[in-house]
Design a protein around this motif. Structure first.
Motif, short mmCIF file in Angstrom:
data_model
loop_
_atom_site.label_atom_id
_atom_site.label_comp_id
_atom_site.label_asym_id
_atom_site.label_seq_id
_atom_site.Cartn_x
_atom_site.Cartn_y
_atom_site.Cartn_z
N VAL A 56 -14.40 51.64 3.76
CA VAL A 56 -13.28 51.85 4.67
C VAL A 56 -13.20 53.33 5.05
O VAL A 56 -13.12 54.21 4.18
CB VAL A 56 -11.95 51.41 4.04
CG1 VAL A 56 -10.79 51.67 5.00
CG2 VAL A 56 -12.01 49.93 3.66
N HIS A 57 -13.22 53.61 6.35
CA HIS A 57 -13.04 54.97 6.87
C HIS A 57 -11.70 54.99 7.62
O HIS A 57 -11.57 54.39 8.68
CB HIS A 57 -14.15 55.35 7.85
CG HIS A 57 -15.54 55.24 7.29
ND1 HIS A 57 -16.23 56.32 6.79
CD2 HIS A 57 -16.37 54.17 7.17
CE1 HIS A 57 -17.44 55.93 6.39
NE2 HIS A 57 -17.54 54.63 6.60
N LYS A 58 -10.71 55.69 7.06
CA LYS A 58 -9.42 55.81 7.74
C LYS A 58 -9.48 56.98 8.71
O LYS A 58 -9.86 58.09 8.33
CB LYS A 58 -8.30 56.00 6.73
CG LYS A 58 -8.05 54.76 5.87
CD LYS A 58 -6.84 54.93 4.96
CE LYS A 58 -6.58 53.67 4.16
NZ LYS A 58 -5.38 53.80 3.28
N LEU A 59 -9.11 56.74 9.95
CA LEU A 59 -9.18 57.76 10.98
C LEU A 59 -7.78 58.31 11.26
O LEU A 59 -7.25 59.05 10.46
CB LEU A 59 -9.85 57.17 12.24
CG LEU A 59 -11.24 56.58 11.99
CD1 LEU A 59 -11.83 56.02 13.28
CD2 LEU A 59 -12.18 57.59 11.37
N ARG A 60 -7.14 57.91 12.36
CA ARG A 60 -5.79 58.39 12.67
C ARG A 60 -5.11 57.34 13.54
O ARG A 60 -5.75 56.44 14.08
CB ARG A 60 -5.83 59.74 13.39
CG ARG A 60 -6.51 59.72 14.75
CD ARG A 60 -6.73 61.13 15.28
NE ARG A 60 -7.39 61.12 16.59
CZ ARG A 60 -8.16 62.10 17.05
NH1 ARG A 60 -8.36 63.19 16.33
NH2 ARG A 60 -8.72 62.00 18.25
N GLY A 61 -3.79 57.46 13.65
CA GLY A 61 -3.04 56.55 14.50
C GLY A 61 -3.10 55.11 14.04
O GLY A 61 -2.96 54.19 14.86
N GLY A 62 -3.33 54.89 12.75
CA GLY A 62 -3.42 53.53 12.23
C GLY A 62 -4.77 52.88 12.43
O GLY A 62 -4.93 51.68 12.13
N VAL A 63 -5.76 53.62 12.90
CA VAL A 63 -7.09 53.07 13.18
C VAL A 63 -8.05 53.41 12.03
O VAL A 63 -8.07 54.54 11.55
CB VAL A 63 -7.66 53.60 14.50
CG1 VAL A 63 -9.06 53.03 14.76
CG2 VAL A 63 -6.72 53.26 15.66
N SER A 64 -8.82 52.42 11.62
CA SER A 64 -9.83 52.59 10.58
C SER A 64 -11.13 51.93 11.02
O SER A 64 -11.16 51.19 12.01
CB SER A 64 -9.37 51.94 9.26
OG SER A 64 -8.13 52.47 8.83
N VAL A 65 -12.21 52.21 10.28
CA VAL A 65 -13.49 51.55 10.51
C VAL A 65 -13.94 50.93 9.20
O VAL A 65 -13.88 51.56 8.14
CB VAL A 65 -14.57 52.53 11.00
CG1 VAL A 65 -15.88 51.78 11.27
CG2 VAL A 65 -14.12 53.25 12.25
N LEU A 66 -14.40 49.68 9.27
CA LEU A 66 -14.99 48.99 8.13
C LEU A 66 -16.50 48.96 8.33
O LEU A 66 -16.99 48.39 9.31
CB LEU A 66 -14.44 47.57 8.01
CG LEU A 66 -12.91 47.42 7.99
CD1 LEU A 66 -12.51 45.97 7.74
CD2 LEU A 66 -12.28 48.33 6.95
N GLU A 67 -17.22 49.56 7.42
CA GLU A 67 -18.67 49.68 7.51
C GLU A 67 -19.33 48.80 6.46
O GLU A 67 -18.99 48.88 5.28
CB GLU A 67 -19.08 51.13 7.29
CG GLU A 67 -20.58 51.39 7.33
CD GLU A 67 -20.93 52.81 6.93
OE1 GLU A 67 -22.11 53.19 7.10
OE2 GLU A 67 -20.05 53.55 6.44
N GLY A 68 -20.27 47.95 6.87
CA GLY A 68 -21.03 47.18 5.89
C GLY A 68 -21.23 45.73 6.23
O GLY A 68 -21.96 45.03 5.52
N SER A 69 -20.60 45.21 7.30
CA SER A 69 -20.81 43.82 7.70
C SER A 69 -21.28 43.81 9.15
O SER A 69 -20.48 43.73 10.08
CB SER A 69 -19.52 43.02 7.58
OG SER A 69 -19.72 41.68 8.01
N GLY A 70 -22.59 43.88 9.34
CA GLY A 70 -23.10 43.92 10.71
C GLY A 70 -22.73 45.21 11.39
O GLY A 70 -22.88 46.30 10.84
#
Length: 321
Positions: A56-70
Motif C-alpha cells: 500500500v502506497h498512501k499518497l494524498r487527498g485520500g488516494v492510495s496505490v495498491l501494488e502487487g495484483s496485476g
C-alpha cells in the motif's frame, strides 16, 4: 528458479509476462508453443496472485496505490465509499481485501477500468459483488463482453461473467464527484489498446495514466485491440499536457508513483526509438536486421531490464511504423 517463475513472483501483468515467451535466443516461438507457454503463464500468475503480498502506497487527498495484483490499482477512500481504479487479478482477492481494509472500513462503491486487459479487469466480478458499480470506456465493455484474441502470443481470453461487465460507459469523457473529490475520466483514443482512459483526481492533483506509462520498463503494445506506437506517443503527450510540476503520476506498471519529469523521459524514449526504427524500416530492412541494429541501445540500460526486452520492444515498434 526459472525465468518465468522469477517474473511471476514480481507480479507483472499477463500481457507483458506472456510476451516473454519468445525464445531467449531471439527467435520467435511457433504459435502452438506460444499458446502453450501463455496458457501456463496464466495459470502461474493466478497461482502466484493467490499468495502475493499487496503493498500500500498512501499518497494524498485520500488516494492510495495498491501494488502487487496485476496493474497498479488506485484507491480513493472516504465516507461515500471507496473508488477503485482497476481490479487486479481475482486470485489476489484475500490480500486485496486486507489492503482495502487498511484504508478504512468503507465499502467499495465504484470501480473504474482503465482498459480491458486481464491484469486490470480480472477482479471485476468480486469487486462488483462488494457493491461496486463498474465504469469504463465503451470499448472496454465491448472487449470484456466477448472473447478477445491477442495475436502476439496466439492466446484467446474468454468473455467475463455478466456481473463483471461495466454498466456505466462513456465515449470521450466522464466526471464523478465522490468523497468531495472530482474524478475526471478521459479517453485517449487508441494507445496501449483502443480502450485506454486516464483518471484524474482533480483536487489531489493525482493522475492515474495506467498502461499508457510503464515506469522504468519498455511497454507492451496490444496491436490486436487497436494499440500502436504512435498512439502511445499521443497518449504520452496528453499526459504531459495534463500534468504539472506538482502532479503525482500513477503508472500502470513498474514503480507505481512518478511525476511529470518521469512522463517526459518516457515520452522522449518512445519518440526516439520510434524514429530510429522507422528510419531503418524505410531502408527496407527486415525485422531481424532492425533488431540487430539495436535502435534502442541508448535506452536499454534504464528501460530494457525486465520482461519487454530490447528485441521484443523493437519488434513491437517495427510492427507499427
Amino acid at each position: 528458479m526459472s525465468q518465468v517463475s522469477q517474473l511471476t513472483r514480481r507480479r507483472f501483468c499477463l500481457c507483458c509476462v506472456a510476451s516473454a515467451t519468445f525464445a531467449s535466443g531471439g527467435g520467435w516461438l511457433t504459435p502452438r508453443a506460444a499458446y502453450a507457454e501463455a496458457r501456463n503463464i496464466v495459470d502461474m500468475i493466478r497461482t502466484d496472485a493467490a499468495t502475493a503480498a499487496i503493498k500500500v502506497h498512501k499518497l494524498r487527498g485520500g488516494v492510495s496505490v495498491l501494488e502487487g495484483s496485476g496493474g497498479n490499482v488506485g484507491v480513493l477512500s472516504g465516507p461515500d465509499g471507496k473508488v477503485m481504479i482497476d481490479a487486479g487479478i481475482t486470485a489476489s482477492k484475500p490480500r486485496m481485501l486486507e489492503a482495502l481494509a487498511s484504508l478504512g472500513n468503507e465499502p467499495v462503491r465504484h470501480l473504474i477500468n482503465t482498459h480491458w486487459h486481464f491484469d486490470h479487469a480480472d477482479g471485476n466480478e468480486w469487486v462488483h459483488a462488494q457493491g461496486a458499480a463498474i465504469a469504463a470506456h465503451e470499448n472496454t465493455r465491448k472487449h470484456l463482453k466477448t472473447m478477445q484474441r491477442v495475436e502476439d502470443w496466439d492466446f484467446d481470453f474468454p468473455a467475463l461473467a455478466p456481473s463483471a461487465i461495466p454498466t456505466e460507459v462513456f465515449s470521450e469523457r466522464k466526471q464523478l464527484t465522490v468523497n468531495r473529490s472530482t474524478i475526471e475520466l478521459q479517453y485517449y483514443g487508441p494507445a496501449h489498446t483502443d480502450s485506454d482512459i486516464s483518471v484524474h483526481f482533480v483536487e489531489a492533483d493525482i493522475l492515474h495514466v495506467a498502461d499508457t506509462f510503464w515506469n522504468g520498463i519498455y511497454p507492451f503494445i496490444d496491436y490486436s485491440t487497436g494499440g500502436s506506437i504512435d498512439g502511445m506517443i499521443r497518449a504520452a503527450d496528453a499526459n504531459l499536457a495534463k500534468a504539472s510540476g506538482t502532479t503525482i503520476v500513477i503508472a500502470g506498471h513498474g514503480s507505481p508513483v512518478s511525476n511529470r519529469a518521469g512522463l517526459q523521459d518516457y515520452r522522449d524514449m518512445l519518440v526516439t526509438i520510434r524514429d530510429n526504427v522507422a528510419r531503418l524500416k524505410k531502408q527496407e530492412k527486415t525485422l531481424d536486421a532492425v533488431v540487430a541494429a539495436r535502435p534502442t541501445a541508448a535506452f536499454d540500460g534504464k528501460w530494457g531490464q525486465f520482461v519487454i526486452t530490447p528485441a521484443l520492444f523493437t519488434k513491437l515498434v517495427y510492427e507499427g511504423v
